[in-house]
Design a protein around this motif. Sequence first.
Motif, PDB file in Angstrom:
ATOM      1  N   SER A   6       4.863 -38.059 -84.871  1.00 54.04           N
ATOM      2  CA  SER A   6       5.438 -38.124 -86.213  1.00 54.04           C
ATOM      3  C   SER A   6       4.343 -38.468 -87.224  1.00 54.04           C
ATOM      4  O   SER A   6       4.238 -39.594 -87.684  1.00 54.04           O
ATOM      5  CB  SER A   6       6.545 -39.174 -86.269  1.00 54.04           C
ATOM      6  OG  SER A   6       7.085 -39.253 -87.570  1.00 54.04           O
ATOM      7  N   GLY A  10       5.778 -39.574 -90.300  1.00 53.59           N
ATOM      8  CA  GLY A  10       6.421 -40.878 -90.170  1.00 53.59           C
ATOM      9  C   GLY A  10       5.418 -42.008 -90.099  1.00 53.59           C
ATOM     10  O   GLY A  10       5.782 -43.181 -90.044  1.00 53.59           O
ATOM     11  N   ASN A  11       4.128 -41.671 -90.074  1.00 52.29           N
ATOM     12  CA  ASN A  11       3.054 -42.661 -90.097  1.00 52.29           C
ATOM     13  C   ASN A  11       2.447 -42.726 -91.492  1.00 52.29           C
ATOM     14  O   ASN A  11       2.469 -43.753 -92.145  1.00 52.29           O
ATOM     15  CB  ASN A  11       1.985 -42.302 -89.064  1.00 52.29           C
ATOM     16  CG  ASN A  11       2.374 -42.684 -87.649  1.00 52.29           C
ATOM     17  OD1 ASN A  11       2.124 -43.793 -87.213  1.00 52.29           O
ATOM     18  ND2 ASN A  11       3.000 -41.756 -86.916  1.00 52.29           N
ATOM     19  N   TYR A  21      13.900 -39.297 -94.126  1.00 50.23           N
ATOM     20  CA  TYR A  21      12.963 -40.035 -93.273  1.00 50.23           C
ATOM     21  C   TYR A  21      13.388 -39.996 -91.807  1.00 50.23           C
ATOM     22  O   TYR A  21      12.551 -40.004 -90.905  1.00 50.23           O
ATOM     23  CB  TYR A  21      12.844 -41.488 -93.751  1.00 50.23           C
ATOM     24  CG  TYR A  21      12.010 -41.645 -95.000  1.00 50.23           C
ATOM     25  CD1 TYR A  21      10.693 -41.202 -95.042  1.00 50.23           C
ATOM     26  CD2 TYR A  21      12.539 -42.239 -96.145  1.00 50.23           C
ATOM     27  CE1 TYR A  21       9.926 -41.352 -96.179  1.00 50.23           C
ATOM     28  CE2 TYR A  21      11.774 -42.390 -97.296  1.00 50.23           C
ATOM     29  CZ  TYR A  21      10.469 -41.940 -97.313  1.00 50.23           C
ATOM     30  OH  TYR A  21       9.709 -42.073 -98.449  1.00 50.23           O
ATOM     31  N   LYS A  31      14.561 -37.525 -90.194  1.00 49.38           N
ATOM     32  CA  LYS A  31      14.057 -36.293 -89.589  1.00 49.38           C
ATOM     33  C   LYS A  31      12.582 -36.411 -89.225  1.00 49.38           C
ATOM     34  O   LYS A  31      12.058 -35.594 -88.467  1.00 49.38           O
ATOM     35  CB  LYS A  31      14.259 -35.122 -90.555  1.00 49.38           C
ATOM     36  CG  LYS A  31      15.725 -34.763 -90.760  1.00 49.38           C
ATOM     37  CD  LYS A  31      15.861 -33.561 -91.675  1.00 49.38           C
ATOM     38  CE  LYS A  31      17.333 -33.175 -91.834  1.00 49.38           C
ATOM     39  NZ  LYS A  31      17.501 -31.999 -92.723  1.00 49.38           N
ATOM     40  N   MET A  32      11.907 -37.393 -89.773  1.00 47.69           N
ATOM     41  CA  MET A  32      10.496 -37.623 -89.458  1.00 47.69           C
ATOM     42  C   MET A  32      10.307 -38.699 -88.404  1.00 47.69           C
ATOM     43  O   MET A  32       9.183 -39.100 -88.113  1.00 47.69           O
ATOM     44  CB  MET A  32       9.738 -38.010 -90.741  1.00 47.69           C
ATOM     45  CG  MET A  32       9.862 -36.977 -91.834  1.00 47.69           C
ATOM     46  SD  MET A  32       9.180 -37.581 -93.385  1.00 47.69           S
ATOM     47  CE  MET A  32       9.846 -36.363 -94.524  1.00 47.69           C
ATOM     48  N   GLY A  33      11.416 -39.198 -87.857  1.00 48.78           N
ATOM     49  CA  GLY A  33      11.324 -40.187 -86.794  1.00 48.78           C
ATOM     50  C   GLY A  33      11.387 -41.621 -87.262  1.00 48.78           C
ATOM     51  O   GLY A  33      11.047 -42.535 -86.499  1.00 48.78           O
ATOM     52  N   SER A  63       3.286 -48.221 -88.562  1.00 48.20           N
ATOM     53  CA  SER A  63       2.566 -47.040 -88.093  1.00 48.20           C
ATOM     54  C   SER A  63       1.551 -47.385 -87.005  1.00 48.20           C
ATOM     55  O   SER A  63       0.753 -48.322 -87.164  1.00 48.20           O
ATOM     56  CB  SER A  63       1.833 -46.387 -89.276  1.00 48.20           C
ATOM     57  OG  SER A  63       0.847 -45.477 -88.828  1.00 48.20           O
ATOM     58  N   ASN A 118       9.120 -27.577 -82.556  1.00 47.99           N
ATOM     59  CA  ASN A 118       9.033 -28.813 -81.776  1.00 47.99           C
ATOM     60  C   ASN A 118       8.533 -28.554 -80.355  1.00 47.99           C
ATOM     61  O   ASN A 118       8.863 -27.528 -79.746  1.00 47.99           O
ATOM     62  CB  ASN A 118      10.403 -29.495 -81.698  1.00 47.99           C
ATOM     63  CG  ASN A 118      10.817 -30.098 -83.020  1.00 47.99           C
ATOM     64  OD1 ASN A 118       9.977 -30.445 -83.833  1.00 47.99           O
ATOM     65  ND2 ASN A 118      12.113 -30.225 -83.238  1.00 47.99           N
ATOM     66  N   TYR A 144       8.610 -37.871 -81.204  1.00 54.18           N
ATOM     67  CA  TYR A 144       9.303 -38.710 -82.183  1.00 54.18           C
ATOM     68  C   TYR A 144      10.750 -38.307 -82.381  1.00 54.18           C
ATOM     69  O   TYR A 144      11.467 -38.878 -83.215  1.00 54.18           O
ATOM     70  CB  TYR A 144       8.601 -38.646 -83.547  1.00 54.18           C
ATOM     71  CG  TYR A 144       8.745 -37.300 -84.237  1.00 54.18           C
ATOM     72  CD1 TYR A 144       9.772 -37.077 -85.153  1.00 54.18           C
ATOM     73  CD2 TYR A 144       7.857 -36.265 -83.981  1.00 54.18           C
ATOM     74  CE1 TYR A 144       9.911 -35.849 -85.790  1.00 54.18           C
ATOM     75  CE2 TYR A 144       8.000 -35.045 -84.610  1.00 54.18           C
ATOM     76  CZ  TYR A 144       9.015 -34.832 -85.518  1.00 54.18           C
ATOM     77  OH  TYR A 144       9.150 -33.627 -86.136  1.00 54.18           O
ATOM     78  N   HIS A 145      11.259 -37.335 -81.604  1.00 52.33           N
ATOM     79  CA  HIS A 145      12.528 -36.701 -81.952  1.00 52.33           C
ATOM     80  C   HIS A 145      13.758 -37.541 -81.680  1.00 52.33           C
ATOM     81  O   HIS A 145      14.853 -37.192 -82.132  1.00 52.33           O
ATOM     82  CB  HIS A 145      12.639 -35.366 -81.221  1.00 52.33           C
ATOM     83  CG  HIS A 145      11.474 -34.473 -81.455  1.00 52.33           C
ATOM     84  ND1 HIS A 145      10.594 -34.075 -80.465  1.00 52.33           N
ATOM     85  CD2 HIS A 145      10.982 -33.926 -82.604  1.00 52.33           C
ATOM     86  CE1 HIS A 145       9.657 -33.328 -80.959  1.00 52.33           C
ATOM     87  NE2 HIS A 145       9.864 -33.207 -82.266  1.00 52.33           N
ATOM     88  N   ARG A 172      10.832 -44.091 -82.620  1.00 50.28           N
ATOM     89  CA  ARG A 172       9.403 -44.285 -82.903  1.00 50.28           C
ATOM     90  C   ARG A 172       8.618 -44.659 -81.645  1.00 50.28           C
ATOM     91  O   ARG A 172       7.596 -45.304 -81.706  1.00 50.28           O
ATOM     92  CB  ARG A 172       9.191 -45.372 -83.986  1.00 50.28           C
ATOM     93  CG  ARG A 172       9.797 -45.024 -85.324  1.00 50.28           C
ATOM     94  CD  ARG A 172       9.538 -46.111 -86.363  1.00 50.28           C
ATOM     95  NE  ARG A 172       8.107 -46.325 -86.583  1.00 50.28           N
ATOM     96  CZ  ARG A 172       7.353 -45.527 -87.323  1.00 50.28           C
ATOM     97  NH1 ARG A 172       7.868 -44.473 -87.900  1.00 50.28           N
ATOM     98  NH2 ARG A 172       6.075 -45.798 -87.495  1.00 50.28           N
TER      99      ARG A 172
END
Length: 373
Positions: free
Chosen positions: A97, A100-101, A119, A121-123, A153, A181, A367-368, A372
């Motif tokens: 992700s 996500g970081n 957010y 969806k970004m993990g 992160s 993915n 990350y799905h 996290r």
Amino acid sequence: MSKRRKQTLPLDAPLTDLGHGRPMTRRDLIAQGFRAGVGAAMMPALAAGLASRGARAQDARYLNPTYASEWLDRCRLGASNAQRIPFICFDLAGGASVAGNALPGGPGGQLDFISSAGYAKMGIPGDQVPGVTNAGGTENYDTTFGMAFHSDSGFLRGMLEKASLAGPNTHGAFIPARSENDTGNNPHNPMYPIHAIGGADGELATLIGSRTSDSGGNSLAPALVVDPTKRPTKIDRPEDVTGLVDTGDLVSLLSLDDSVKVMESIHRISGARVDRMRTALSSDDTRRAVVEDLVQCGYAKTAYLVNTFGDPSSLDPEQDPDILGPDGIFSAAEWNDGEFRKTASIMKMVISGFSGAGTITMGGYDYHNGTRS
């Protein structure tokens, strides 16, 4: 008188004669000391011959400015090729992700926060969404390195541990791209475009990567930019780095100084042959210039490599105190992990200018599921 009949020998049968021993192999000769003997017998004669032809074998080392000023620049060797910006790509297989970081945002930038659903969806779980508190404080983000990172992160934790002092001089940017993915078919590897745009070349390799793929990593390189002549060299351990240079037996027979002088002298002698080629190719100036550079730079690069890397320890990441040691990046415990040795090997090559750019692939990222992990 009777005529003596010749004896017919079978095909491949050895020719032997009474009173002679069995034929000696190359290894038999080396065991008898011929390797050192030939070096001792030939090198004085070679040095005298070079000197007699005006080769000036007594000149100083290759880095003498009177000799190096033209060839280091012309052949893009050493310091003349040090203007590049080191580039390393981390290819996190499985689906890390990244967004996500290092946080994305809306039209107003990173701190123009988007919705919790976006957010997610970004993990990033709902209870870790970044934002600003009612009191005006910050929540779940950190700007130590210029860009806004999520405070949880993994990227941020690693940089704070290993490079916290670099924060004020660091920044970054997003380059958005759409991908599928959990697949290695995403054409996102940037090695070839980086080389094409910036001319990224190294002293020992143009591009490197930790996998034996066309991109050097897990992700594909965009098909339109692949250049087979620049295919990355595989580097994933310190032995791969030190194995890039083999100066042969000359350095073991002579001192490093004398080895470089021999190479320099051969380079100068080749000038006479280049003069003859100028005459033969006088009608084609472009072709003549290419041939001259190939010949002259080939000899110049050999002399430079012997001068610079006659001692392979200069390449070894494990012997670099900036990488491993009391003040190094990695601890002795971390060095036992192959992932750290792989990272150090690519880093040593790129940061030192031995390679133009490199890809480090690491696996097991996903990350799905929103945890996290």
